[in-house]
Scaffold this motif. Structure first.
Motif, PDB file in Angstrom:
ATOM      1  N   VAL A 153       0.350  16.663   5.180  1.00  0.00           N
ATOM      2  CA  VAL A 153       0.260  15.552   4.233  1.00  0.00           C
ATOM      3  C   VAL A 153      -0.993  14.721   4.537  1.00  0.00           C
TER       4      VAL A 153
ATOM      5  N   ARG B  21      -3.909  16.398   3.160  1.00  0.00           N
ATOM      6  CA  ARG B  21      -4.103  16.271   1.710  1.00  0.00           C
ATOM      7  C   ARG B  21      -4.786  14.957   1.351  1.00  0.00           C
ATOM      8  N   TYR B  22      -4.363  13.881   2.009  1.00  0.00           N
ATOM      9  CA  TYR B  22      -5.027  12.596   1.757  1.00  0.00           C
ATOM     10  C   TYR B  22      -6.502  12.674   2.157  1.00  0.00           C
TER      11      TYR B  22
ATOM     12  N   PRO C 167       1.919  11.646  -1.556  1.00  0.00           N
ATOM     13  CA  PRO C 167       1.518  12.700  -0.615  1.00  0.00           C
ATOM     14  C   PRO C 167       1.081  13.989  -1.304  1.00  0.00           C
ATOM     15  N   ALA C 168       1.727  14.321  -2.410  1.00  0.00           N
ATOM     16  CA  ALA C 168       1.434  15.621  -3.021  1.00  0.00           C
ATOM     17  C   ALA C 168      -0.021  15.705  -3.487  1.00  0.00           C
ATOM     18  N   CYS C 169      -0.567  14.599  -4.002  1.00  0.00           N
ATOM     19  CA  CYS C 169      -1.926  14.668  -4.542  1.00  0.00           C
ATOM     20  C   CYS C 169      -2.932  13.835  -3.762  1.00  0.00           C
ATOM     21  N   GLY C 170      -2.455  12.984  -2.843  1.00  0.00           N
ATOM     22  CA  GLY C 170      -3.401  12.208  -2.044  1.00  0.00           C
ATOM     23  C   GLY C 170      -3.851  10.910  -2.679  1.00  0.00           C
ATOM     24  N   ASP C 171      -3.245  10.522  -3.810  1.00  0.00           N
ATOM     25  CA  ASP C 171      -3.573   9.231  -4.422  1.00  0.00           C
ATOM     26  C   ASP C 171      -3.128   8.093  -3.503  1.00  0.00           C
ATOM     27  N   VAL C 172      -3.934   7.034  -3.435  1.00  0.00           N
ATOM     28  CA  VAL C 172      -3.509   5.838  -2.715  1.00  0.00           C
ATOM     29  C   VAL C 172      -3.698   4.618  -3.609  1.00  0.00           C
TER      30      VAL C 172
ATOM     31  N   ARG D 216      -8.545  14.653  -0.325  1.00  0.00           N
ATOM     32  CA  ARG D 216      -8.837  13.840  -1.493  1.00  0.00           C
ATOM     33  C   ARG D 216      -9.976  12.855  -1.211  1.00  0.00           C
TER      34      ARG D 216
ATOM     35  N   ILE E 196       0.862  -1.181   0.000  1.00  0.00           N
ATOM     36  CA  ILE E 196       0.000   0.000   0.000  1.00  0.00           C
ATOM     37  C   ILE E 196       0.894   1.225   0.000  1.00  0.00           C
TER      38      ILE E 196
ATOM     39  N   LEU F 163      -2.099   4.994   5.592  1.00  0.00           N
ATOM     40  CA  LEU F 163      -2.427   4.622   4.206  1.00  0.00           C
ATOM     41  C   LEU F 163      -3.367   3.414   4.159  1.00  0.00           C
TER      42      LEU F 163
ATOM     43  N   MET G  65      -6.684   4.594   4.854  1.00  0.00           N
ATOM     44  CA  MET G  65      -7.262   5.297   3.698  1.00  0.00           C
ATOM     45  C   MET G  65      -7.837   4.307   2.678  1.00  0.00           C
TER      46      MET G  65
END
Lengths: 126, 183
Positions: B166, B169-170, A35-40, B173, A31, B114, B117
């Motif tokens: 940070v 930001r997550y 961090p910059a865009c929040g995509d996981v 989103r 996983i 994470l 999330m």
């Protein structure tokens, strides 16, 4: 921004979306996040005799991130884990013709497969 | 006493591209700002450098006026916004949250965060989640993350401020996705 046809194809018909049982000894889970865009991104592999027999992903992110993880799951199926570990983000970016601002999506996919393999190896060590 | 028609080139200070947003507005860098003072500083400075004042000046001066104005607009946009201001202060401290570079870029969050999330999104996909409740909860978490970042900034702890931003930001989103799901 214009996405390449391959990105659109993977985005509209993502391969191998889903989950594997992460408690399974043969399953490695990676996983990672941007961090910059929040995509996981979650990428899972099932390994038998050092060969990846199954790969699944779930990516919450932009089209390029989804396409990168979809492509990696296609590539790694049937590969030995040692080979899969060698996949470079530049190969992903090239295959999908990612523009420079989307290179980090391919980095994410490389990190995810590496993390999944590391998780599998950790489990095997017990 | 200024003449009735001051020479534009004399009235326009030289443009310094390296000024930070706070200095651009004549403010001390810090999270706590007086919103009225920010607005007053912006309006006062905008008047001085407004390109309309230099419409008949030479091209160098006209361009400098444009540079002044756009830099001032950007400074105002960032400094008056409570999230952008916090992110900018972290950037002044050496961490650029817009970069994924391991050196000086956004720090990676804890693995447990994470996983959380992903699992919270999985739960939505599986159904049975009250999206409105979830939305309220994520909004609270966003506030808490910002508060934690501000506490870090106030204590001079940039690393913890960057980590909190940070997480923010997550969460931001995630909130956007919840809003999409609510429709």
């Amino acid at each position: 921004m214009a996405y390449s046809d391959k990105v659109i194809d993977h985005y509209e018909n993502p391969r191998n979306v889903g989950s594997l049982d992460k408690s399974d000894e043969a399953v490695g889970t990676g996983i990672v996040g941007a961090p910059a865009c929040g995509d996981v991104m979650k990428l899972q592999i099932k390994v038998e005799d050092d060969v990846i027999t199954e790969a699944k992903f779930k990516t919450y992110g932009c089209g390029s991130a989804i396409a990168s993880s979809s492509l990696v799951t296609e590539w790694v199926k049937g590969m030995k884990i040692d080979e899969a570990e060698q996949i470079k983000n530049s190969q992903i970016a090239e295959e999908l013709s990612l523009p420079p601002v989307k290179i980090h999506c391919s980095v994410l996919a490389e990190d995810a497969i590496k993390a999944a393999i590391a998780d599998y190896r950790d489990k095997k060590k017990g | 006493m200024a003449a009735e028609n001051p020479s534009p080139s004399e009235a326009l200070p030289p443009f310094d591209p390296d000024l930070d947003h706070f200095a651009r507005l004549g403010l001390r860098p810090g999270y706590a700002v007086d919103r009225d003072a920010v607005e007053a500083a912006y309006l006062e400075r905008s008047k001085v450098v407004h390109p309309d004042r230099f419409a008949t000046a030479g091209s160098g001066t006209r361009r400098a006026a444009l540079e002044h104005s756009s830099a001032l607009n950007e400074a105002y946009r960032v400094v008056r916004d409570r999230v952008l201001r916090a992110e900018y202060l972290v950037k002044l401290g050496g961490t650029d949250l817009d970069s994924s570079d391991p050196e000086g870029g956004a720090p990676k969050p804890e693995q447990a965060f994470l996983i959380d999330m992903i699992e919270r999104r999985d739960a939505i996909d599986e159904g049975g989640v009250d999206l409105d409740d979830l939305r309220d909860s994520v909004e609270d978490e966003l506030e808490a993350a910002l508060a934690s970042a501000v506490a870090g900034l106030d204590a001079g702890d940039h690393a913890s401020a960057a980590a909190a931003l940070v997480r923010r930001r997550y969460l931001d989103r995630f909130l956007a996705e919840i809003d999409d799901a609510i429709g």
